[in-house]
Design a protein around this motif. Structure first.
Motif, mmCIF file in Angstrom:
data_model
loop_
_atom_site.group_PDB
_atom_site.id
_atom_site.type_symbol
_atom_site.label_atom_id
_atom_site.label_comp_id
_atom_site.label_asym_id
_atom_site.label_seq_id
_atom_site.Cartn_x
_atom_site.Cartn_y
_atom_site.Cartn_z
ATOM 1 N N ALA A 20 -54.006 -14.665 -7.205
ATOM 2 C CA ALA A 20 -53.350 -13.417 -6.801
ATOM 3 C C ALA A 20 -51.866 -13.462 -7.135
ATOM 4 C CB ALA A 20 -53.552 -13.171 -5.306
ATOM 5 N N VAL A 21 -51.245 -14.609 -6.910
ATOM 6 C CA VAL A 21 -49.825 -14.769 -7.253
ATOM 7 C C VAL A 21 -49.640 -14.690 -8.762
ATOM 8 C CG1 VAL A 21 -47.882 -16.385 -7.214
ATOM 9 C CG2 VAL A 21 -49.268 -16.062 -5.159
ATOM 10 N N ALA A 22 -50.510 -15.369 -9.504
ATOM 11 C CA ALA A 22 -50.423 -15.339 -10.968
ATOM 12 C C ALA A 22 -50.644 -13.930 -11.507
ATOM 13 C CB ALA A 22 -51.447 -16.294 -11.572
ATOM 14 N N LEU A 23 -51.568 -13.216 -10.905
ATOM 15 C CA LEU A 23 -51.855 -11.846 -11.334
ATOM 16 C C LEU A 23 -50.661 -10.935 -11.097
ATOM 17 C CD1 LEU A 23 -54.079 -10.044 -12.471
ATOM 18 C CD2 LEU A 23 -54.945 -9.769 -10.141
ATOM 19 N N LEU A 24 -50.035 -11.079 -9.952
ATOM 20 C CA LEU A 24 -48.855 -10.277 -9.652
ATOM 21 C C LEU A 24 -47.711 -10.621 -10.596
ATOM 22 C CD1 LEU A 24 -48.269 -8.083 -7.540
ATOM 23 C CD2 LEU A 24 -47.055 -9.808 -6.251
ATOM 24 N N ALA A 25 -47.515 -11.907 -10.880
ATOM 25 C CA ALA A 25 -46.466 -12.323 -11.811
ATOM 26 C C ALA A 25 -46.742 -11.791 -13.214
ATOM 27 C CB ALA A 25 -46.350 -13.845 -11.828
ATOM 28 N N ALA A 26 -48.010 -11.780 -13.615
ATOM 29 C CA ALA A 26 -48.361 -11.240 -14.933
ATOM 30 C C ALA A 26 -48.084 -9.744 -15.005
ATOM 31 C CB ALA A 26 -49.830 -11.527 -15.240
ATOM 32 N N GLY A 28 -45.747 -8.288 -13.459
ATOM 33 C CA GLY A 28 -44.297 -8.130 -13.466
ATOM 34 C C GLY A 28 -43.637 -8.856 -14.616
ATOM 35 N N ALA A 29 -44.356 -9.016 -15.710
ATOM 36 C CA ALA A 29 -43.858 -9.797 -16.847
ATOM 37 C C ALA A 29 -42.577 -9.241 -17.445
ATOM 38 C CB ALA A 29 -44.929 -9.911 -17.924
ATOM 39 N N ALA A 30 -42.293 -7.971 -17.243
ATOM 40 C CA ALA A 30 -41.063 -7.394 -17.782
ATOM 41 C C ALA A 30 -39.837 -7.893 -17.022
ATOM 42 C CB ALA A 30 -41.124 -5.870 -17.729
ATOM 43 N N GLY A 31 -40.054 -8.384 -15.811
ATOM 44 C CA GLY A 31 -38.943 -8.898 -15.004
ATOM 45 C C GLY A 31 -38.816 -10.395 -15.156
ATOM 46 N N SER A 32 -39.052 -11.105 -14.076
ATOM 47 C CA SER A 32 -38.944 -12.559 -14.074
ATOM 48 C C SER A 32 -40.230 -13.156 -13.502
ATOM 49 C CB SER A 32 -37.738 -12.985 -13.248
ATOM 50 O OG SER A 32 -37.616 -14.374 -13.269
ATOM 51 N N PRO A 33 -41.279 -13.248 -14.312
ATOM 52 C CA PRO A 33 -42.558 -13.722 -13.786
ATOM 53 C C PRO A 33 -42.501 -15.147 -13.235
ATOM 54 C CG PRO A 33 -42.658 -13.536 -16.176
ATOM 55 C CD PRO A 33 -41.363 -12.920 -15.728
ATOM 56 N N LYS A 35 -39.992 -16.577 -11.599
ATOM 57 C CA LYS A 35 -39.454 -16.508 -10.238
ATOM 58 C C LYS A 35 -40.476 -15.919 -9.278
ATOM 59 C CE LYS A 35 -34.545 -16.273 -11.332
ATOM 60 N NZ LYS A 35 -33.322 -15.480 -11.256
ATOM 61 N N MET A 36 -41.229 -14.927 -9.758
ATOM 62 C CA MET A 36 -42.259 -14.319 -8.918
ATOM 63 C C MET A 36 -43.328 -15.353 -8.560
ATOM 64 S SD MET A 36 -42.724 -10.635 -10.792
ATOM 65 C CE MET A 36 -43.880 -9.978 -9.583
ATOM 66 N N ALA A 37 -43.783 -16.093 -9.563
ATOM 67 C CA ALA A 37 -44.830 -17.086 -9.337
ATOM 68 C C ALA A 37 -44.337 -18.191 -8.404
ATOM 69 C CB ALA A 37 -45.289 -17.673 -10.659
ATOM 70 N N THR A 38 -43.099 -18.604 -8.575
ATOM 71 C CA THR A 38 -42.539 -19.654 -7.722
ATOM 72 C C THR A 38 -42.455 -19.181 -6.275
ATOM 73 O OG1 THR A 38 -41.286 -20.590 -9.556
ATOM 74 C CG2 THR A 38 -40.538 -21.145 -7.333
ATOM 75 N N ALA A 39 -41.943 -17.983 -6.059
ATOM 76 C CA ALA A 39 -41.814 -17.461 -4.692
ATOM 77 C C ALA A 39 -43.179 -17.299 -4.029
ATOM 78 C CB ALA A 39 -41.067 -16.131 -4.711
ATOM 79 N N GLY A 40 -44.139 -16.779 -4.765
ATOM 80 C CA GLY A 40 -45.481 -16.601 -4.211
ATOM 81 C C GLY A 40 -46.161 -17.922 -3.901
ATOM 82 N N THR A 41 -46.021 -18.880 -4.790
ATOM 83 C CA THR A 41 -46.631 -20.190 -4.585
ATOM 84 C C THR A 41 -46.002 -20.903 -3.392
ATOM 85 O OG1 THR A 41 -47.177 -20.373 -6.922
ATOM 86 C CG2 THR A 41 -47.091 -22.421 -5.673
ATOM 87 N N LEU A 42 -44.695 -20.814 -3.264
ATOM 88 C CA LEU A 42 -44.038 -21.420 -2.100
ATOM 89 C C LEU A 42 -44.526 -20.784 -0.801
ATOM 90 C CD1 LEU A 42 -40.399 -21.909 -3.431
ATOM 91 C CD2 LEU A 42 -42.088 -23.686 -2.901
ATOM 92 N N ALA A 43 -44.763 -19.486 -0.829
ATOM 93 C CA ALA A 43 -45.282 -18.817 0.368
ATOM 94 C C ALA A 43 -46.680 -19.341 0.716
ATOM 95 C CB ALA A 43 -45.312 -17.311 0.166
ATOM 96 N N LEU A 44 -47.492 -19.636 -0.300
ATOM 97 C CA LEU A 44 -48.829 -20.175 -0.031
ATOM 98 C C LEU A 44 -48.770 -21.547 0.620
ATOM 99 C CD1 LEU A 44 -50.808 -19.140 -3.246
ATOM 100 C CD2 LEU A 44 -50.958 -18.122 -0.962
ATOM 101 N N ALA A 113 -38.774 -7.255 -7.510
ATOM 102 C CA ALA A 113 -39.507 -6.904 -8.727
ATOM 103 C C ALA A 113 -40.256 -5.596 -8.524
ATOM 104 C CB ALA A 113 -40.476 -8.018 -9.096
ATOM 105 N N SER A 114 -39.552 -4.611 -8.035
ATOM 106 C CA SER A 114 -40.216 -3.343 -7.769
ATOM 107 C C SER A 114 -40.408 -2.572 -9.073
ATOM 108 C CB SER A 114 -39.427 -2.520 -6.754
ATOM 109 O OG SER A 114 -38.133 -2.260 -7.252
ATOM 110 N N SER A 115 -41.647 -2.437 -9.460
ATOM 111 C CA SER A 115 -42.003 -1.649 -10.621
ATOM 112 C C SER A 115 -43.358 -1.027 -10.338
ATOM 113 C CB SER A 115 -42.068 -2.519 -11.883
ATOM 114 O OG SER A 115 -43.228 -3.315 -11.882
ATOM 115 N N PRO A 116 -43.683 0.045 -11.020
ATOM 116 C CA PRO A 116 -45.004 0.653 -10.800
ATOM 117 C C PRO A 116 -46.152 -0.319 -11.081
ATOM 118 C CG PRO A 116 -43.582 2.161 -11.985
ATOM 119 C CD PRO A 116 -42.853 0.852 -11.911
#
Length: 132
Positions: A20-26, A28-33, A35-44, A113-116
């Motif tokens: 789920a974290v990887a999917l969300l980071a993918a 948001g690839a236009a931003g900083s995937p 950083k997204m993956a790191t933050a999500g993984t740390l939360a897990l 990483a707010s994007s549609p």
């Protein structure tokens, strides 16, 4: 209540959560995937209870294949639903724990990483969690 999870069940749970974290980071690839993956993984890693123990276990059983976000979604979204169904049958409180853990992880991953695309993917992850 004690969970009785097979090796395959644990693999599916880990694939669902980390996927789920990887999917969300993918998404948001236009931003900083990264950083997204790191933050999500740390939360897990903050998960508690039996779910936390499964997520914390060192394992090489997370297999996510594909070259497109759609390929990743085809693996992760069913794993989320399957995990919720399994946990719901064995221990509804642990199903709630898993759902909450994944929601915290996707919230952490999507900070800044707010994007549609990210919002749409978060909605699909939530729908998969609730489909069980």
């Amino acid at each position: 209540m004690t969970l009785s999870l097979t090796t395959q069940d644990k693999s599916t749970l880990r694939t669902a959560a980390y996927g789920a974290v990887a999917l969300l980071a993918a998404a948001g690839a236009a931003g900083s995937p990264h950083k997204m993956a790191t933050a999500g993984t740390l939360a897990l890693t903050a998960a508690t209870g039996p779910v936390g123990h499964v997520l914390a276990a060192r394992s090489n059983d997370i297999r996510l294949y594909g070259k497109a976000v759609a390929d990743l979604a085809d693996q992760v979204l069913p794993a989320l639903s399957a995990t919720m169904a399994l946990l719901g049958e064995q221990d509804p409180a642990e199903a709630g724990n898993f759902r909450g853990t994944v929601l915290v992880a996707i919230e952490a991953a999507s900070q800044g990483a707010s994007s549609p695309a990210v919002a749409a993917m978060a909605g699909k992850i939530i729908a998969a969690l609730d489909a069980a």
